[in-house]
Design an enzyme around this catalytic site. Structure first.
Site, PDB file in Angstrom:
ATOM      1  N   ARG A 138      53.137   7.411  22.240  1.00  0.00           N
ATOM      2  CA  ARG A 138      53.636   6.534  23.896  1.00  0.00           C
ATOM      3  C   ARG A 138      55.102   8.069  23.768  1.00  0.00           C
ATOM      4  NH1 ARG A 138      49.836   6.304  25.054  1.00  0.00           N
ATOM      5  NH2 ARG A 138      48.744   4.403  26.133  1.00  0.00           N
ATOM      6  N   GLU A 176      56.333  10.205  32.082  1.00  0.00           N
ATOM      7  CA  GLU A 176      55.039  11.719  32.255  1.00  0.00           C
ATOM      8  C   GLU A 176      54.799  10.886  33.722  1.00  0.00           C
ATOM      9  OE1 GLU A 176      53.619  10.747  29.021  1.00  0.00           O
ATOM     10  OE2 GLU A 176      51.416  10.382  30.072  1.00  0.00           O
ATOM     11  N   HIS A 221      48.755  15.478  28.103  1.00  0.00           N
ATOM     12  CA  HIS A 221      48.397  13.344  27.568  1.00  0.00           C
ATOM     13  C   HIS A 221      46.999  13.870  27.322  1.00  0.00           C
ATOM     14  CE1 HIS A 221      48.974   9.369  27.504  1.00  0.00           C
ATOM     15  NE2 HIS A 221      48.198   9.069  26.843  1.00  0.00           N
TER      16      HIS A 221
HETATM   17  C1  DGY Z   1      45.304   5.637  26.044  1.00  0.00           C
HETATM   18  O1  DGY Z   1      44.230   5.170  26.092  1.00  0.00           O
HETATM   19  O2  DGY Z   1      45.775   4.627  25.071  1.00  0.00           O
HETATM   20  C2  DGY Z   1      45.688   7.175  25.685  1.00  0.00           C
HETATM   21  O3  DGY Z   1      46.648   7.370  25.550  1.00  0.00           O
HETATM   22  C3  DGY Z   1      44.216   7.666  26.702  1.00  0.00           C
HETATM   23  O4  DGY Z   1      44.040   8.259  26.240  1.00  0.00           O
END
Ligand code: DGY
Length: 323
Positions: A242, A271, A289
């Site tokens: 993250r 983001e 992402h």
């Molecule tokens: C999640 O699933 O948390 C990812 O960041 C997106 O696939």
């Protein structure tokens, strides 16, 4: 009996939307536009299930919607730092996520970033596309060897373990990790890792540091100026976890001053906004992402949400309970 009413906040893969529509009374997001606070609150007032995803903000304010009809948030994604879990708990909501199905693809993106940053692939591609390439020569675009180097993992959950497996068995990398809640030894024995006693120990020893810890309050700016200074000067930082785990400003300073060599990022604090300074740097690889963004994985994630809804509406324990 009336079918439960389900709202999906963003567009999902077609086959999952079709399956969902065959089971419930469904409102899809056909424009795929993000929903604002008022729209999310209205969804919670008028549906039995709301299925958000990692780019929605389910704050205490949103979850305070009255009167609340919604009983379950079936999150499309494994991460849930965008949901105020205390507020969800207080409202009696069940919250589910989609673990396991995205493990390999997210680990693949960590490896993609690792290879791209080490081998200057983004920079090289730009070089060719801008017609700057004048031909092969012994000193052209010299980069860093990956095979045999040391990969340090912060967090040793499923995705980190999959990345370790690929790095160790595919690239002969030595594996170090730190996790405050380490997995059982047999879950990691295939990569013969060194379990470190602190983040600092990983940072000092690793050639590549890959982040695999949850976002949110507990890990906010875990990688800060002080910690970046502990890394080797030719080390590379990879973040597929993250954005808020890394202090962007400190990272930009470290990249600019040569405190570390490069960074590969798939996630950003705030983001889709990406710091202008990062956009202008050659020694960073920036992806939007993409961790779980394969057809196979996104379908599997959607089907996993459906499985949780199915169990919930049948009055059975859900498979992936977060709250
Ligand atoms: C999640 O699933 O948390 C990812 O960041 C997106 O696939």
């Amino acid at each position: 009996m009336n079918k439960p009413k389900v709202l999906v906040t963003r567009a999902w893969p077609q086959e999952v939307e079709e399956e969902l529509t065959s089971r419930y009374e469904v409102i899809l997001n056909t424009t795929d536009a993000p929903m604002n606070t008022a729209q999310l609150q209205e969804a919670l007032r008028s549906h039995d299930a709301v299925c958000p995803t990692v780019s929605d903000s389910l704050t205490a304010e949103v979850l305070g919607a009255e009167p609340l009809r919604c009983k379950i948030l079936g999150n499309f994604g494994v991460g849930f730092n965008h949901i105020d879990l205390d507020a969800a708990r207080a409202r009696g909501l069940t919250v589910t996520n989609t673990p396991e199905v995205l493990t390999d693809c997210t680990a693949d993106i960590a490896m993609t970033l690792l290879l791209m940053t080490a081998r200057r692939a983004g920079e090289g591609e730009r070089h060719v596309r801008t017609r700057a390439w004048t031909g092969w020569r012994p000193t052209h675009m010299i980069s860093t060897k990956v095979t045999g180097k040391t990969l340090g993992l912060i967090g040793m959950g499923r995705i980190a373990r999959a990345a370790a497996h690929k790095a160790h068995h595919g690239f002969g990398m030595r594996i170090l990790f730190y996790d405050p809640y380490p997995p059982p030894a047999q879950a990691v024995s295939d990569v013969h890792p060194k379990q470190c006693n602190s983040i600092e120990e990983v940072l000092r020893e690793a050639d590549f540091v890959s982040l695999h810890c949850p976002g949110g309050k507990e890990n906010y700016h875990l990688i800060n100026a002080e910690r970046l200074k502990l890394m080797k000067r030719d080390a590379i930082l990879i973040n597929t976890a993250r954005g808020d785990v890394v202090d962007d400003k400190a990272l930009i300073d470290a990249l600019r001053s040569g405190t570390i060599k490069a960074a590969g990022l798939d996630v950003y604090e705030g983001e889709p906004r990406v710091a202008e300074d990062l956009l202008a740097m050659e020694n960073v690889v920036l992806l939007p992402h993409l961790g779980s963004a394969t057809r196979e994985t996104r379908v599997a994630m959607g089907m996993r949400v459906l499985e949780n809804l199915e169990l919930f509406f049948a009055g059975k324990p859900v498979r992936d309970k977060v709250v």
